[in-house]
Design a protein around this motif. Structure first.
Motif, PDB file in Angstrom:
ATOM      1  N   ARG A 114       1.071  -1.131   0.060  1.00 56.63           N
ATOM      2  CA  ARG A 114      -0.219   0.050  -0.172  1.00 56.63           C
ATOM      3  C   ARG A 114       0.907   1.261   0.020  1.00 56.63           C
ATOM      4  O   ARG A 114       1.729   1.300   0.698  1.00 56.63           O
ATOM      5  CB  ARG A 114      -0.720   0.011   1.245  1.00 56.63           C
ATOM      6  CG  ARG A 114      -1.993  -1.065   1.383  1.00 56.63           C
ATOM      7  CD  ARG A 114      -2.882  -1.051   2.527  1.00 56.63           C
ATOM      8  NE  ARG A 114      -3.663  -2.020   2.732  1.00 56.63           N
ATOM      9  CZ  ARG A 114      -4.273  -2.538   3.640  1.00 56.63           C
ATOM     10  NH1 ARG A 114      -4.398  -1.422   4.766  1.00 56.63           N
ATOM     11  NH2 ARG A 114      -5.235  -3.571   3.836  1.00 56.63           N
ATOM     12  N   GLU A 116       1.445   4.201   1.299  1.00 58.08           N
ATOM     13  CA  GLU A 116       0.874   4.855   2.519  1.00 58.08           C
ATOM     14  C   GLU A 116       2.142   5.819   3.021  1.00 58.08           C
ATOM     15  O   GLU A 116       3.202   5.274   2.756  1.00 58.08           O
ATOM     16  CB  GLU A 116       0.494   3.993   3.876  1.00 58.08           C
ATOM     17  CG  GLU A 116      -0.507   3.042   3.450  1.00 58.08           C
ATOM     18  CD  GLU A 116      -1.498   2.744   4.640  1.00 58.08           C
ATOM     19  OE1 GLU A 116      -2.270   3.299   5.315  1.00 58.08           O
ATOM     20  OE2 GLU A 116      -1.058   1.349   5.013  1.00 58.08           O
ATOM     21  N   GLY A 121       5.572   1.023  12.200  1.00 58.10           N
ATOM     22  CA  GLY A 121       4.201   0.025  12.104  1.00 58.10           C
ATOM     23  C   GLY A 121       3.537   0.235  10.922  1.00 58.10           C
ATOM     24  O   GLY A 121       2.587  -0.238  10.668  1.00 58.10           O
ATOM     25  N   PHE A 123       4.075   0.661   6.604  1.00 60.01           N
ATOM     26  CA  PHE A 123       5.005   0.339   5.623  1.00 60.01           C
ATOM     27  C   PHE A 123       4.286   0.267   4.300  1.00 60.01           C
ATOM     28  O   PHE A 123       3.127   0.389   4.139  1.00 60.01           O
ATOM     29  CB  PHE A 123       5.841  -0.886   5.905  1.00 60.01           C
ATOM     30  CG  PHE A 123       6.228  -1.110   7.336  1.00 60.01           C
ATOM     31  CD1 PHE A 123       7.625  -0.463   7.567  1.00 60.01           C
ATOM     32  CD2 PHE A 123       5.616  -1.907   8.271  1.00 60.01           C
ATOM     33  CE1 PHE A 123       8.050  -0.553   8.790  1.00 60.01           C
ATOM     34  CE2 PHE A 123       6.281  -1.945   9.484  1.00 60.01           C
ATOM     35  CZ  PHE A 123       7.626  -1.069   9.771  1.00 60.01           C
ATOM     36  N   PHE A 126       4.202  -4.849   3.469  1.00 62.72           N
ATOM     37  CA  PHE A 126       4.154  -5.253   4.873  1.00 62.72           C
ATOM     38  C   PHE A 126       3.642  -6.857   4.699  1.00 62.72           C
ATOM     39  O   PHE A 126       3.063  -7.118   3.715  1.00 62.72           O
ATOM     40  CB  PHE A 126       3.270  -4.466   5.676  1.00 62.72           C
ATOM     41  CG  PHE A 126       1.664  -4.192   5.186  1.00 62.72           C
ATOM     42  CD1 PHE A 126       1.499  -3.264   4.186  1.00 62.72           C
ATOM     43  CD2 PHE A 126       0.715  -5.069   5.772  1.00 62.72           C
ATOM     44  CE1 PHE A 126       0.330  -3.246   3.624  1.00 62.72           C
ATOM     45  CE2 PHE A 126      -0.466  -4.656   5.188  1.00 62.72           C
ATOM     46  CZ  PHE A 126      -0.783  -4.088   4.018  1.00 62.72           C
ATOM     47  N   GLN A 128       1.009 -10.180   5.956  1.00 62.56           N
ATOM     48  CA  GLN A 128      -0.157 -10.181   6.752  1.00 62.56           C
ATOM     49  C   GLN A 128      -0.465 -11.761   7.001  1.00 62.56           C
ATOM     50  O   GLN A 128      -0.092 -12.565   6.028  1.00 62.56           O
ATOM     51  CB  GLN A 128      -1.292  -9.827   5.961  1.00 62.56           C
ATOM     52  CG  GLN A 128      -1.706  -8.106   5.947  1.00 62.56           C
ATOM     53  CD  GLN A 128      -2.887  -7.868   5.580  1.00 62.56           C
ATOM     54  OE1 GLN A 128      -3.562  -8.581   4.532  1.00 62.56           O
ATOM     55  NE2 GLN A 128      -3.411  -6.724   5.913  1.00 62.56           N
ATOM     56  N   ARG A 259     -14.434   0.167   9.441  1.00 59.25           N
ATOM     57  CA  ARG A 259     -13.282  -0.526   8.526  1.00 59.25           C
ATOM     58  C   ARG A 259     -13.371   0.291   7.391  1.00 59.25           C
ATOM     59  O   ARG A 259     -14.420   0.683   6.610  1.00 59.25           O
ATOM     60  CB  ARG A 259     -13.569  -2.046   8.824  1.00 59.25           C
ATOM     61  CG  ARG A 259     -13.562  -2.693  10.048  1.00 59.25           C
ATOM     62  CD  ARG A 259     -12.968  -3.984  10.350  1.00 59.25           C
ATOM     63  NE  ARG A 259     -11.969  -4.292   9.180  1.00 59.25           N
ATOM     64  CZ  ARG A 259     -10.649  -4.331   9.260  1.00 59.25           C
ATOM     65  NH1 ARG A 259     -10.282  -3.669  10.511  1.00 59.25           N
ATOM     66  NH2 ARG A 259      -9.953  -4.956   8.477  1.00 59.25           N
ATOM     67  N   GLY A 281      -3.604  -0.832  15.202  1.00 62.80           N
ATOM     68  CA  GLY A 281      -4.486  -2.038  14.773  1.00 62.80           C
ATOM     69  C   GLY A 281      -3.573  -3.166  14.470  1.00 62.80           C
ATOM     70  O   GLY A 281      -2.587  -3.231  13.795  1.00 62.80           O
ATOM     71  N   LEU A 282      -3.835  -4.304  15.210  1.00 63.71           N
ATOM     72  CA  LEU A 282      -3.194  -5.577  15.205  1.00 63.71           C
ATOM     73  C   LEU A 282      -3.615  -6.381  14.001  1.00 63.71           C
ATOM     74  O   LEU A 282      -2.817  -6.914  13.145  1.00 63.71           O
ATOM     75  CB  LEU A 282      -3.119  -6.451  16.489  1.00 63.71           C
ATOM     76  CG  LEU A 282      -2.170  -5.738  17.660  1.00 63.71           C
ATOM     77  CD1 LEU A 282      -2.826  -6.986  18.861  1.00 63.71           C
ATOM     78  CD2 LEU A 282      -1.131  -6.062  17.205  1.00 63.71           C
ATOM     79  N   GLY A 283      -4.894  -6.302  14.022  1.00 63.46           N
ATOM     80  CA  GLY A 283      -5.742  -7.020  12.781  1.00 63.46           C
ATOM     81  C   GLY A 283      -6.972  -6.894  12.922  1.00 63.46           C
ATOM     82  O   GLY A 283      -7.597  -6.542  13.972  1.00 63.46           O
ATOM     83  N   GLY A 308      -1.613  -8.007  10.556  1.00 61.38           N
ATOM     84  CA  GLY A 308      -0.078  -7.476  10.144  1.00 61.38           C
ATOM     85  C   GLY A 308       0.903  -7.902  11.101  1.00 61.38           C
ATOM     86  O   GLY A 308       0.806  -7.902  12.145  1.00 61.38           O
ATOM     87  N   ARG A 311       3.038  -5.253  12.781  1.00 59.75           N
ATOM     88  CA  ARG A 311       2.423  -4.987  14.023  1.00 59.75           C
ATOM     89  C   ARG A 311       2.411  -5.869  15.272  1.00 59.75           C
ATOM     90  O   ARG A 311       2.772  -5.410  16.344  1.00 59.75           O
ATOM     91  CB  ARG A 311       1.095  -4.654  13.921  1.00 59.75           C
ATOM     92  CG  ARG A 311       0.831  -3.622  12.684  1.00 59.75           C
ATOM     93  CD  ARG A 311       0.863  -2.198  13.016  1.00 59.75           C
ATOM     94  NE  ARG A 311       0.755  -1.189  12.093  1.00 59.75           N
ATOM     95  CZ  ARG A 311      -0.676  -1.005  11.594  1.00 59.75           C
ATOM     96  NH1 ARG A 311      -1.794  -1.327  11.940  1.00 59.75           N
ATOM     97  NH2 ARG A 311      -0.722  -0.051  10.653  1.00 59.75           N
TER      98      ARG A 311
HETATM   99  P1  AMP Z   1      -6.676  -3.764   7.109  1.00 57.61           P
HETATM  100  O1  AMP Z   1      -6.982  -4.758   5.854  1.00 57.61           O
HETATM  101  O2  AMP Z   1      -6.342  -2.308   6.579  1.00 57.61           O
HETATM  102  O3  AMP Z   1      -7.632  -4.139   8.078  1.00 57.61           O
HETATM  103  O4  AMP Z   1      -5.235  -4.453   7.644  1.00 57.61           O
HETATM  104  C1  AMP Z   1      -5.083  -5.495   8.491  1.00 57.61           C
HETATM  105  C2  AMP Z   1      -4.107  -5.298   9.238  1.00 57.61           C
HETATM  106  O5  AMP Z   1      -2.978  -5.259   8.420  1.00 57.61           O
HETATM  107  C3  AMP Z   1      -4.052  -4.095  10.076  1.00 57.61           C
HETATM  108  O6  AMP Z   1      -4.654  -4.430  11.274  1.00 57.61           O
HETATM  109  C4  AMP Z   1      -2.429  -3.989  10.313  1.00 57.61           C
HETATM  110  O7  AMP Z   1      -2.122  -4.936  11.478  1.00 57.61           O
HETATM  111  C5  AMP Z   1      -1.840  -4.508   8.978  1.00 57.61           C
HETATM  112  N1  AMP Z   1      -1.614  -3.278   8.302  1.00 57.61           N
HETATM  113  C6  AMP Z   1      -2.520  -2.656   7.251  1.00 57.61           C
HETATM  114  N2  AMP Z   1      -1.764  -1.740   6.568  1.00 57.61           N
HETATM  115  C7  AMP Z   1      -0.477  -1.720   6.901  1.00 57.61           C
HETATM  116  C8  AMP Z   1       0.862  -1.107   6.595  1.00 57.61           C
HETATM  117  N3  AMP Z   1       0.685  -0.082   5.782  1.00 57.61           N
HETATM  118  N4  AMP Z   1       1.927  -1.581   7.341  1.00 57.61           N
HETATM  119  C9  AMP Z   1       1.873  -2.304   8.036  1.00 57.61           C
HETATM  120  N5  AMP Z   1       0.980  -3.013   8.732  1.00 57.61           N
HETATM  121  C10 AMP Z   1      -0.314  -2.669   7.835  1.00 57.61           C
END
Ligand code: AMP
Length: 412
Positions: A114, A116, A121, A123, A126, A128, A259, A281-283, A308, A311
Motif C-alpha cells: 500500500r 501509505e 508500524g 510500511f 508489509f 499479513q 473499517r 491496529g493489530l488485525g 499485520g 504490528r
Molecule cells: P486492513 O486490511 O487495513 O484492516 O489491515 C489489516 C491489518 O494489516 C492491520 O490491522 C495491520 O495490522 C496491518 N496493516 C495494514 N496496513 C499496514 C501497513 N501499511 N503497514 C503495516 N501493517 C499494515
C-alpha cells in the motif's frame, strides 16, 4: 557502510536475526488455523487492477490513493495486492470452490503493498496472516474466526490485545441508515474535513475513520448503525456475542468501527494494542456476504480477517530469538576432516558448523563461543577428539565416529 542503493521508502529487509520472531507468528497461525480445518492458500502478489477496484471499492482510501498500479508489457493494468480477501474470492470462484463442502476455510500469509505514509508500524510492503471462511452465513463462523485470532494473539504472548466489535447490519438495512447519516453530516458540513465532505454521497461511513479533529468531534454525536440493528441482523449479532462470551473472549462494543473497505456487512471487528501508539491496529476483519457475487460468483456468504505481522512483532514483549547451532567443530590443520565431521553431524539432524575463513585455532574457538553452540568438538592433530561443553568449559575425550549419534541422542 553507505551503499549507493537502499531499500525503497517504506520497505525493509528481513534479516536472519529477525526471522525467528516472524516464523513464530506464522507457526502460531498455522497451528491454530490448521487445527480448525483451515487450509493454506497462496495467491499471486499481483492481480488485475479491476479486481480491487470492484472488490475493495472505488471510494475507499485503498483504491483512491494507496495502490501500486502499473501497466505491464502487454498493456494490462496490474496492481500489487493491497489486501488478501478480494484475491481469495477470485480464487474461490476461478477454482469452482462453491462445489466443495461449505464453508471453504482458507488461511494465508504473504506480502501486501500500500502506498501509505511510512512510519513506525506502517510500511509500503508489509506482511499479513489472514483467514477466510467462505460459504456459510452462520454466526458460528464469525465467532470461530474471532476466537481463533484472539487465541493466536494469546499464544504469541500479547495478552492485552483489545477486541472492538460491531455490526454494520445488512446492506438493505444500512441503506436507510446511510441516508440518516448523510443528513446528519450535511447538517455539520462546515465542521468536517474536505475529504469527508467530498464523500458524503459516495461513502458517508468513512467519516468515522477520519483523524481530522473537527470531524472526530462531530462523529462523537453521529447516529450509529449498531443502535439500529433489527430483525435477523440483531439476532445474528446477539448470537456472535453470546458465542464469544461462552468462549471467554472479552470485547468492547464500538459503533464507530466501520473499517476502511466497502465489502463488509454484519459483524466487523478489530484487535488493537495501546502500546503500539498511533498504528494500534493489530488485525481485523468481518463478514462480507456480497463480495463473491460482486466478483461474478454465486451468492455466497463469507467472513474473514487479516493481521499485520510487523504490528504483531511490535506488540511482542520478548520476541523469539534465533536458535543457536548445536555444535561447532574446531580443528588444527586438517580442515577436510572437520568438514567431513560437520557433514556427518548435519546428517544426524544436528545444526553444525565450522570455520570457513581460515581462522587460527584461537580464532575458531572464539567463533565457537560467538555461535552460541552448546558444544564444540576439538579435533586434535593425533586423530583424537574432545567434546567441550561451552557453558561450563568441561572437556572430555570422545570417539569422533560415534559422536554424531551420541550428540543427536543428547539433543533429543
Ligand atoms: P486492513 O486490511 O487495513 O484492516 O489491515 C489489516 C491489518 O494489516 C492491520 O490491522 C495491520 O495490522 C496491518 N496493516 C495494514 N496496513 C499496514 C501497513 N501499511 N503497514 C503495516 N501493517 C499494515
Amino acid at each position: 557502510m553507505a551503499s549507493k542503493h537502499q531499500a525503497p521508502k517504506g520497505t525493509f529487509d528481513v534479516l536472519p536475526t529477525d526471522e525467528a520472531a516472524r516464523a513464530a507468528v506464522t507457526a502460531a497461525a498455522a497451528a491454530r488455523l490448521g487445527a480448525a480445518g483451515y487450509g493454506r492458500i497462496e495467491t499471486p502478489a499481483f492481480e488485475d487492477t479491476g479486481l480491487f477496484e470492484r472488490g475493495v471499492g472505488e471510494s475507499t482510501d485503498i483504491v483512491r490513493k494507496e495502490m501500486f498500479t502499473f501497466e505491464d508489457q502487454g498493456g494490462r493494468s496490474i496492481t500489487l495486492r493491497p489486501e488478501g480477501t478480494a484475491p481469495i474470492c477470485r480464487a474461490y470462484i476461478e477454482h469452482g470452490m462453491h462445489r466443495l463442502p461449505q464453508p471453504v476455510k482458507l488461511w494465508y500469509r504473504g506480502p501486501y503493498f500500500r502506498y501509505e505514509r511510512p512510519q513506525e508500524g506502517r510500511f509500503r510492503q508489509f506482511n499479513q496472516i489472514g483467514a477466510e471462511a467462505i460459504g456459510s452465513a452462520s454466526p458460528l463462523v464469525d465467532a470461530e474466526l474471532i476466537i481463533l485470532l484472539a487465541r493466536i494473539f494469546a499464544d504469541l504472548g500479547i495478552p492485552d490485545a483489545e477486541l472492538l466489535l460491531s455490526s454494520l447490519g445488512s446492506p438493505e438495512a444500512r441503506a436507510g441508515y446511510r441516508d440518516e447519516l448523510r443528513e446528519f453530516l450535511r447538517d455539520h458540513e462546515d465542521e468536517l474535513s474536505e475529504e469527508v465532505r467530498e464523500r458524503i454521497d459516495s461513502n458517508p461511513m468513512r467519516a468515522f475513520d477520519s483523524d481530522h479533529p473537527g470531524t472526530r468531534a462531530v462523529m462523537e454525536k453521529a447516529p450509529q448503525m449498531l443502535d439500529r440493528l433489527a430483525g435477523e441482523d440483531a439476532e445474528h449479532f446477539a448470537e456472535v456475542r453470546s458465542l464469544l462470551d461462552d468462549a471467554g473472549v472479552a470485547y468492547t462494543l464500538d459503533g464507530s468501527l466501520v473499517r476502511g473497505l466497502d465489502y463488509y456487512n454484519r459483524t466487523v471487528f478489530e484487535f488493537t494494542c495501546d502500546r503500539l501508539g498511533a498504528q494500534s491496529g493489530l488485525g481485523g476483519g468481518g463478514r462480507y456476504d456480497g463480495l463473491v457475487e460482486l466478483l461474478g460468483g454465486p451468492a455466497t456468504p463469507a467472513v474473514g480477517w487479516a493481521a499485520g505481522i510487523e504490528r504483531i512483532l511490535l506488540a511482542l514483549d520478548t520476541p523469539p530469538e534465533p536458535k543457536p547451532i548445536d555444535v561447532y567443530v574446531v580443528t588444527g590443520e586438517d580442515r577436510a576432516r572437520a568438514f567431513g565431521l560437520v557433514g556427518e553431524l548435519r546428517e544426524a539432524g544436528l545444526a553444525a558448523d565450522l570455520d570457513l575463513a581460515g581462522r587460527s585455532f584461537k580464532g575458531q574457538m572464539k567463533q565457537a563461543d560467538r555461535s552460541g553452540a552448546r558444544h564444540a568438538v576439538i579435533l586434535e592433530p593425533d586423530g583424537t577428539a574432545k567434546l567441550r561443553d561451552m557453558s561450563s568449559g568441561d572437556q572430555r575425550e570422545v570417539d569422533p565416529g560415534s559422536l554424531p549419534a551420541e550428540l543427536a541422542a543428547a539433543a533429543r
